[in-house]
Design an enzyme around this catalytic site. Structure first.
Site, mmCIF file in Angstrom:
data_model
loop_
_atom_site.group_PDB
_atom_site.id
_atom_site.type_symbol
_atom_site.label_atom_id
_atom_site.label_comp_id
_atom_site.label_asym_id
_atom_site.label_seq_id
_atom_site.Cartn_x
_atom_site.Cartn_y
_atom_site.Cartn_z
ATOM 1 N N SER A 53 21.074 51.938 6.448
ATOM 2 C CA SER A 53 19.657 51.677 6.184
ATOM 3 C C SER A 53 19.305 50.194 6.158
ATOM 4 O O SER A 53 18.159 49.816 6.407
ATOM 5 C CB SER A 53 19.248 52.319 4.853
ATOM 6 O OG SER A 53 20.069 51.840 3.801
ATOM 7 N N GLY A 90 21.792 55.916 4.836
ATOM 8 C CA GLY A 90 22.754 56.690 4.073
ATOM 9 C C GLY A 90 24.135 56.754 4.686
ATOM 10 O O GLY A 90 25.070 57.304 4.078
#
Length: 230
Positions: A53, A90
């Site tokens: 991310s 993630g």
């Protein structure tokens, strides 16, 4: 004293006719091939940012994501690149390894690897990200793709022993595989509330620009090693 304009016009007309005949016959010398090549724009170097991310642009418009801003910064400096955003929010190092083959298409010349933050946040045994990153580098090198490794630092809450083992992964691999290392991806941004989203972990658009500005010299040097050779 009179001037004969007719004679001058006749001479010019004759010269033009001669020039046209030579041109049609192919007798005039054309520009050297090298000169033509010099005018051709350079082909962009194809890069992939394999990350999580932090590079994917979590919580930001697509235009503010790290790969997009990095490409603009390089383009502004006259460096032709085509950067693919292969960041998945993630993702751990193991996740990046699992999708490596389809995330990095054929024709890619270099990969910027930005993975490990989620391993550290979850307290994953450092042996696991070490093994995953090792395999990522090996597979890319086997395909003739060069790697720029971005380091990550473990949060302090897992203690010094964990941090020492985790933080050593990146410089160790850079030395082992003789690849360039950018020591800490979030340098200048981590811990600064003004440059992070409310979650305190992901950079704002301004934070991304700082990351880009700091890593830019390293990426420029890396890209120079990937430029096609004539």
């Amino acid at each position: 004293m009179s001037v004969s304009y007719g004679t001058s016009f006749a001479a010019v007309e004759g010269w033009l006719r001669t020039f046209a005949c030579l041109l049609m016959a192919g007798w005039l010398v054309t520009l050297p091939q090298g000169a033509a090549h010099a005018q051709a724009p350079a082909k962009p170097v194809k890069l992939v940012v394999l990350g999580d991310s932090l590079s994917a642009g979590y919580g930001l418009p697509a235009t503010a994501a790290f790969p997009v801003r990095l490409q603009k910064a390089l383009t502004d400096k006259g460096v032709a690149v085509d950067i693919t955003n292969a960041g998945v929010s993630g993702d751990t190092t193991s996740g990046g390894l699992g999708r490596l083959d389809w995330s990095v298409p054929d024709g890619t010349q270099g990969v910027i690897v930005e993975l490990g933050a989620n391993d550290a946040l979850r307290g994953v045994d450092p042996k696991i990200p070490r093994e995953a990153l090792t395999e990522i580098v090996k597979r890319l090198q086997a395909r003739g793709i060069k790697v720029l490794l971005c380091g990550m630092l473990a949060p302090p809450n897992y203690g010094k022993d964990y941090a020492d083992k985790f933080n050593a992964i990146y410089p160790d691999l850079a030395k082992q595989f003789d690849i360039p290392l950018y020591p800490f991806f979030l340098d200048g941004v981590a811990g600064n509330t003004a440059l992070n989203l409310p979650d305190g972990m992901h950079p704002t658009a301004d934070g991304v620009d700082i990351v880009v500005n700091k890593i830019l010299p390293t990426v420029e040097t890396f890209v120079a090693t990937l430029a096609p050779k004539n």
